[in-house]
Design a protein around this motif. Sequence first.
Motif, PDB file in Angstrom:
ATOM      1  N   SER A  68      12.337   7.214  -7.982  1.00  0.00           N
ATOM      2  CA  SER A  68      12.497   7.507  -6.548  1.00  0.00           C
ATOM      3  C   SER A  68      11.682   6.542  -5.705  1.00  0.00           C
ATOM      4  O   SER A  68      12.044   6.266  -4.561  1.00  0.00           O
ATOM      5  CB  SER A  68      12.114   8.950  -6.207  1.00  0.00           C
ATOM      6  OG  SER A  68      11.525   9.603  -7.268  1.00  0.00           O
ATOM      7  N   GLY A  93      14.058   4.794  -3.380  1.00  0.00           N
ATOM      8  CA  GLY A  93      13.912   5.402  -2.064  1.00  0.00           C
ATOM      9  C   GLY A  93      13.027   4.615  -1.119  1.00  0.00           C
ATOM     10  O   GLY A  93      13.168   4.729   0.097  1.00  0.00           O
ATOM     11  N   HIS A  94      12.088   3.840  -1.656  1.00  0.00           N
ATOM     12  CA  HIS A  94      11.125   3.210  -0.762  1.00  0.00           C
ATOM     13  C   HIS A  94      11.046   1.695  -0.908  1.00  0.00           C
ATOM     14  O   HIS A  94      11.008   0.984   0.083  1.00  0.00           O
ATOM     15  CB  HIS A  94       9.748   3.818  -0.969  1.00  0.00           C
ATOM     16  CG  HIS A  94       9.700   5.280  -0.657  1.00  0.00           C
ATOM     17  ND1 HIS A  94       9.585   5.756   0.618  1.00  0.00           N
ATOM     18  CD2 HIS A  94       9.806   6.362  -1.454  1.00  0.00           C
ATOM     19  CE1 HIS A  94       9.607   7.080   0.592  1.00  0.00           C
ATOM     20  NE2 HIS A  94       9.741   7.478  -0.657  1.00  0.00           N
ATOM     21  N   ASP A  98       0.807  -1.219   0.000  1.00  0.00           N
ATOM     22  CA  ASP A  98       0.000   0.000   0.000  1.00  0.00           C
ATOM     23  C   ASP A  98       0.837   1.264   0.000  1.00  0.00           C
ATOM     24  O   ASP A  98       0.472   2.253  -0.618  1.00  0.00           O
ATOM     25  CB  ASP A  98      -0.918   0.011   1.225  1.00  0.00           C
ATOM     26  CG  ASP A  98      -2.073  -0.963   1.072  1.00  0.00           C
ATOM     27  OD1 ASP A  98      -2.255  -1.463  -0.049  1.00  0.00           O
ATOM     28  OD2 ASP A  98      -2.779  -1.205   2.062  1.00  0.00           O
ATOM     29  N   HIS A  99       1.975   1.265   0.715  1.00  0.00           N
ATOM     30  CA  HIS A  99       2.685   2.533   0.822  1.00  0.00           C
ATOM     31  C   HIS A  99       3.338   2.920  -0.493  1.00  0.00           C
ATOM     32  O   HIS A  99       3.564   4.092  -0.754  1.00  0.00           O
ATOM     33  CB  HIS A  99       3.675   2.530   1.989  1.00  0.00           C
ATOM     34  CG  HIS A  99       4.862   1.649   1.802  1.00  0.00           C
ATOM     35  ND1 HIS A  99       4.896   0.349   2.237  1.00  0.00           N
ATOM     36  CD2 HIS A  99       6.050   1.882   1.222  1.00  0.00           C
ATOM     37  CE1 HIS A  99       6.069  -0.174   1.946  1.00  0.00           C
ATOM     38  NE2 HIS A  99       6.787   0.732   1.328  1.00  0.00           N
ATOM     39  N   ARG A 149       1.797   2.435  -3.330  1.00  0.00           N
ATOM     40  CA  ARG A 149       0.643   3.063  -3.989  1.00  0.00           C
ATOM     41  C   ARG A 149       0.496   4.512  -3.537  1.00  0.00           C
ATOM     42  O   ARG A 149       0.232   5.406  -4.328  1.00  0.00           O
ATOM     43  CB  ARG A 149      -0.617   2.271  -3.626  1.00  0.00           C
ATOM     44  CG  ARG A 149      -1.872   2.797  -4.268  1.00  0.00           C
ATOM     45  CD  ARG A 149      -3.091   2.074  -3.730  1.00  0.00           C
ATOM     46  NE  ARG A 149      -3.251   2.300  -2.296  1.00  0.00           N
ATOM     47  CZ  ARG A 149      -4.146   1.690  -1.532  1.00  0.00           C
ATOM     48  NH1 ARG A 149      -4.949   0.803  -2.062  1.00  0.00           N
ATOM     49  NH2 ARG A 149      -4.236   1.950  -0.241  1.00  0.00           N
ATOM     50  N   THR A 150       0.715   4.735  -2.215  1.00  0.00           N
ATOM     51  CA  THR A 150       0.620   6.100  -1.707  1.00  0.00           C
ATOM     52  C   THR A 150       1.563   7.030  -2.452  1.00  0.00           C
ATOM     53  O   THR A 150       1.159   8.101  -2.912  1.00  0.00           O
ATOM     54  CB  THR A 150       0.971   6.144  -0.205  1.00  0.00           C
ATOM     55  OG1 THR A 150       0.131   5.226   0.476  1.00  0.00           O
ATOM     56  CG2 THR A 150       0.788   7.528   0.369  1.00  0.00           C
ATOM     57  N   PHE A 151       2.821   6.606  -2.603  1.00  0.00           N
ATOM     58  CA  PHE A 151       3.781   7.510  -3.236  1.00  0.00           C
ATOM     59  C   PHE A 151       3.494   7.677  -4.729  1.00  0.00           C
ATOM     60  O   PHE A 151       3.740   8.731  -5.285  1.00  0.00           O
ATOM     61  CB  PHE A 151       5.208   7.024  -2.981  1.00  0.00           C
ATOM     62  CG  PHE A 151       5.593   7.176  -1.542  1.00  0.00           C
ATOM     63  CD1 PHE A 151       5.700   8.437  -0.981  1.00  0.00           C
ATOM     64  CD2 PHE A 151       5.790   6.079  -0.732  1.00  0.00           C
ATOM     65  CE1 PHE A 151       6.013   8.592   0.351  1.00  0.00           C
ATOM     66  CE2 PHE A 151       6.103   6.226   0.608  1.00  0.00           C
ATOM     67  CZ  PHE A 151       6.214   7.478   1.149  1.00  0.00           C
ATOM     68  N   ARG A 152       2.948   6.649  -5.357  1.00  0.00           N
ATOM     69  CA  ARG A 152       2.518   6.824  -6.753  1.00  0.00           C
ATOM     70  C   ARG A 152       1.405   7.860  -6.801  1.00  0.00           C
ATOM     71  O   ARG A 152       1.394   8.718  -7.676  1.00  0.00           O
ATOM     72  CB  ARG A 152       1.985   5.491  -7.308  1.00  0.00           C
ATOM     73  CG  ARG A 152       3.055   4.485  -7.554  1.00  0.00           C
ATOM     74  CD  ARG A 152       2.711   3.582  -8.741  1.00  0.00           C
ATOM     75  NE  ARG A 152       3.813   2.675  -8.980  1.00  0.00           N
ATOM     76  CZ  ARG A 152       3.801   1.387  -8.635  1.00  0.00           C
ATOM     77  NH1 ARG A 152       2.723   0.848  -8.106  1.00  0.00           N
ATOM     78  NH2 ARG A 152       4.851   0.635  -8.856  1.00  0.00           N
ATOM     79  N   ALA A 153       0.490   7.778  -5.856  1.00  0.00           N
ATOM     80  CA  ALA A 153      -0.648   8.699  -5.862  1.00  0.00           C
ATOM     81  C   ALA A 153      -0.230  10.113  -5.507  1.00  0.00           C
ATOM     82  O   ALA A 153      -1.019  11.042  -5.634  1.00  0.00           O
ATOM     83  CB  ALA A 153      -1.717   8.211  -4.892  1.00  0.00           C
ATOM     84  N   TYR A 154       1.005  10.280  -5.017  1.00  0.00           N
ATOM     85  CA  TYR A 154       1.460  11.624  -4.687  1.00  0.00           C
ATOM     86  C   TYR A 154       2.506  12.119  -5.682  1.00  0.00           C
ATOM     87  O   TYR A 154       3.248  13.049  -5.394  1.00  0.00           O
ATOM     88  CB  TYR A 154       1.991  11.678  -3.251  1.00  0.00           C
ATOM     89  CG  TYR A 154       0.855  11.839  -2.273  1.00  0.00           C
ATOM     90  CD1 TYR A 154       0.329  13.102  -2.002  1.00  0.00           C
ATOM     91  CD2 TYR A 154       0.268  10.748  -1.676  1.00  0.00           C
ATOM     92  CE1 TYR A 154      -0.733  13.258  -1.151  1.00  0.00           C
ATOM     93  CE2 TYR A 154      -0.800  10.883  -0.823  1.00  0.00           C
ATOM     94  CZ  TYR A 154      -1.303  12.141  -0.561  1.00  0.00           C
ATOM     95  OH  TYR A 154      -2.367  12.293   0.278  1.00  0.00           O
ATOM     96  N   GLY A 155       2.547  11.458  -6.842  1.00  0.00           N
ATOM     97  CA  GLY A 155       3.331  12.006  -7.939  1.00  0.00           C
ATOM     98  C   GLY A 155       4.823  11.726  -7.893  1.00  0.00           C
ATOM     99  O   GLY A 155       5.573  12.370  -8.604  1.00  0.00           O
ATOM    100  N   LEU A 156       5.289  10.796  -7.052  1.00  0.00           N
ATOM    101  CA  LEU A 156       6.716  10.485  -7.078  1.00  0.00           C
ATOM    102  C   LEU A 156       7.047   9.706  -8.344  1.00  0.00           C
ATOM    103  O   LEU A 156       6.267   8.878  -8.787  1.00  0.00           O
ATOM    104  CB  LEU A 156       7.101   9.631  -5.856  1.00  0.00           C
ATOM    105  CG  LEU A 156       7.717  10.398  -4.696  1.00  0.00           C
ATOM    106  CD1 LEU A 156       6.656  11.285  -4.063  1.00  0.00           C
ATOM    107  CD2 LEU A 156       8.278   9.448  -3.667  1.00  0.00           C
ATOM    108  N   ALA A 157       8.215   9.981  -8.916  1.00  0.00           N
ATOM    109  CA  ALA A 157       8.629   9.259 -10.110  1.00  0.00           C
ATOM    110  C   ALA A 157       8.973   7.831  -9.724  1.00  0.00           C
ATOM    111  O   ALA A 157       9.396   7.567  -8.597  1.00  0.00           O
ATOM    112  CB  ALA A 157       9.830   9.941 -10.745  1.00  0.00           C
TER     113      ALA A 157
END
Lengths: 329, 557
Positions: A240, A244-245, A226-227, A229-237
């Motif tokens: 990263s 990064g995650h 899920d996390h 997905r969160t960063f995808r939904a917040y526009g991270l490339a």
Amino acid sequence: MTGYLLRRIAGGLAVLLVLSVIIYAVFYVAPGDPARLACGPRCNPEQIRQVREQLGLNQPVYTQYWHFLQGIVAGHDYSTGTGTMHCQAPCLGLSYQNDQPVTGLIIQRLPATASLAVGAMVLWLLLGVGTGVLSALRRGGITERVLTWLTLAGTATPVFITGLGLLMLFCAYLQWLPFPSYVPLTDDPEQWAWNMLLPWLALALLEAAKYARLTRSSMLETLAEDHIRTFRAYGLAERSIVGGHALRGALAPVIALSAADFGSIFGNAMLTETMFGLPGLGQLMVTSTKTIDLPVVVGVVLVTGTAVVVANILADVLYAVADRRVALR
Amino acid sequence: MSAATSAETSGGTGAEKSRSLVSVSGLTVDFPVGGNVVRAVDGLSFELAEGGALGIVGESGSGKSTAAYALLGLHRGTGARVTGSVRVAGHDINALDEAQLRGVRGGVAAMVFQDPLSSLDPYQAIGDQIAEVYRVHRRDASRRAARARAVEVLDRVGIPDAARRARSRPHEFSGGQRQRALIAMALACEPRLLVADEPTTALDVTVQAQILDLLRELRRETGTGLILVTHDLGVAAGNVDRLLVMKGGKAVEHGPVRTVLDAPREPYTRDLLAAVPRIEVRRPARAASGDEPLLEVTGLRREFGRGRNALTAVDGVSLTVRPGETVGLVGESGSGKTTLGRMLVRLLEPTGGELRYRGHDLGGLRERELRPFRGELQMVFQDPVASLNPRRSIGESIADPLRAAGRLTEAEITSRVRELLERVGLDPHAYHRYPHEFSGGQRQRVGIARALAPRPRLIVCDEPVSALDVTTQAQVVGLLGELQRELDLALVFVAHDLAVVRQVSDRLVVMKGGRIVEEGPADTVYERPQHPYTQGLLAAVPRLAPSGAAALAGPGE
């Protein structure tokens, strides 16, 4: 943390102690007479008896073991026939074969094996984790299929075939590299690396596939979390997100496996060492087992055992550093 | 794609578009599954005015989350096919390139997810995660400025001591704080639209109320538009101004929230509303079938761990269960209700106190000595998926307790399983089918059949319906009531949903921190709660509003 480390080290020492007892027991019941082998083919029974006494083999096995422990902690005096020789602590005894202190023999041989193990591990982690991440990201594509095939081929080929192939290709045919001969790191770092390159590669190709597969599946698992997905939904490339995650989570099982493998490389590197003529512990182990040279065998096993124990403690600490939810107690 | 271009040309009249923050028309999402195509969203159209709030409600599988994900283009790269037009603040989402889309995500429209624990990176400090998102959208911001912004938004959403807490990792936050942190991340770049996908479903009712208050307050302050996806009509009722009811990927009904709730036009909406358990409604009075207590516990305790790490989950609880009655056991997460429930059927061994079942002290008995009682004390678990072995047919699962008892022949067991399947409303020939072939509600029926198999006298139901949709929930609750009357079962109903518990319970036990804070006849506790904790719990339950309840008097008409 300190308490945890102390407990783990104490546990590790206990493991090593048990290990040494087991080896003593195995050698005691195993067939063969070390005294006859040490004395040579032309010895008469009287000479063999003298050698046996001199090596302390006529004493009960627990006394021998006690002397061994004593040697590690406080050093021990050994008779060499012509006089006594003091072996300083930590003393692992004298070789039955040539009366040399085992500690010295191991220290002589350790750099080659350590060079091989550390270098190969760095290489197989780079290769394995790299291809693993790449094939996770290019799932279903041609890149993934080629990588899977290559790594599988690497695992399926025994190290003496890979090694021979590498030698023939790079040293005989292309002549890009010299035939490996061990140059100590302290003498000439550059030559050390060039000469170690092929042994590293041979071992790394063998191990890389396992790491590639583990990294791939663990990466895919993490990417589905899920996390991410969160960063995808917040526009991270994507780059990263992966670097990064996802990678951090995906590497946890890789750390655990490397620790186990690092230890076993110390024991399993004989074939590679023989193949490339490296004066390492593996070679020493083979010759001393053949001649029932108990002190040397015990010494080598204890050193490789220590490597396993240390690598595992290190892995657990790394785990806790990578993931703060892990509490070390 | 043709739909997208046509929407672009037709929606070109400037004035109306500027007032519309979100404009979706003819949205269709197809998922290829095996050789087939599953249509999750089917020709959906809706608008959201600048600063408005729209609730999308529906049962699981209605396509509500899939539709919400399409607003941020989150289906890209998943293999799903998205057609139709989605415009968010003037951006044609389906036509943007990757870089432009990344700019919209988080910058223009931000998402708040359901499970706040898994939705944050477990390895990284929360402040760093927010700062990273901030720097994606504010390229010129320094690391320091981004960190300061993270602290600012964390403070804004009510995280106490935000500067210090920004350095904590998600596991060091409570559930409510994590959801606040996710909302803070959403706020960081001042988006014009918040898309919240079941933002409070994983939270306790009192925490849910706080999070909903926070969302309302933030919207009032910033004028952000909201799309709230939820299965809970009560949550939607108080927080949106328009409501869209979805079923099978289509909009069934769409209108102002009060109109939809008070005067639903569509039969489906009426059924959905009728199935919502109501906390105000009394249950017909029933008495226990015997006065002699079936189960009696005194001073029951359970600790986990030892020494410094010891945790007392249940701390001196005393209660009685009489034959044929239902005891509702409520409390928030961590109150010890599940631990207590498990001890009542001796799945867990109490570390202190007395547990008497029909006069026998079961507390300290060993497994072998417990065996004669095992059949009479049964349990139904929360997750019907996880509590059935996926590799065994449901008939085998139901037969397990019968085989364990070892009193019946194979033929008798098979016929008993068929009888049980029929009893819980399943096809008696379903013996050889596997759990994945059943829906959630049907699986829970299998779980109930398994519990009934050894002819129990007491069943502890641990959150038996909380994983189910409201309509399914109502059916399963109805089934439990029926079985209870017919078989004279005593039920202990453990749940966090106070409305559901009211529907089934004769007596209510409220737990907090491992202790019972209030206990009594259900109607008394619900209508005149004595303990402040109970009062708080009841006040936090979202309601469909009084007018909503009135309009529902005759749902069957």
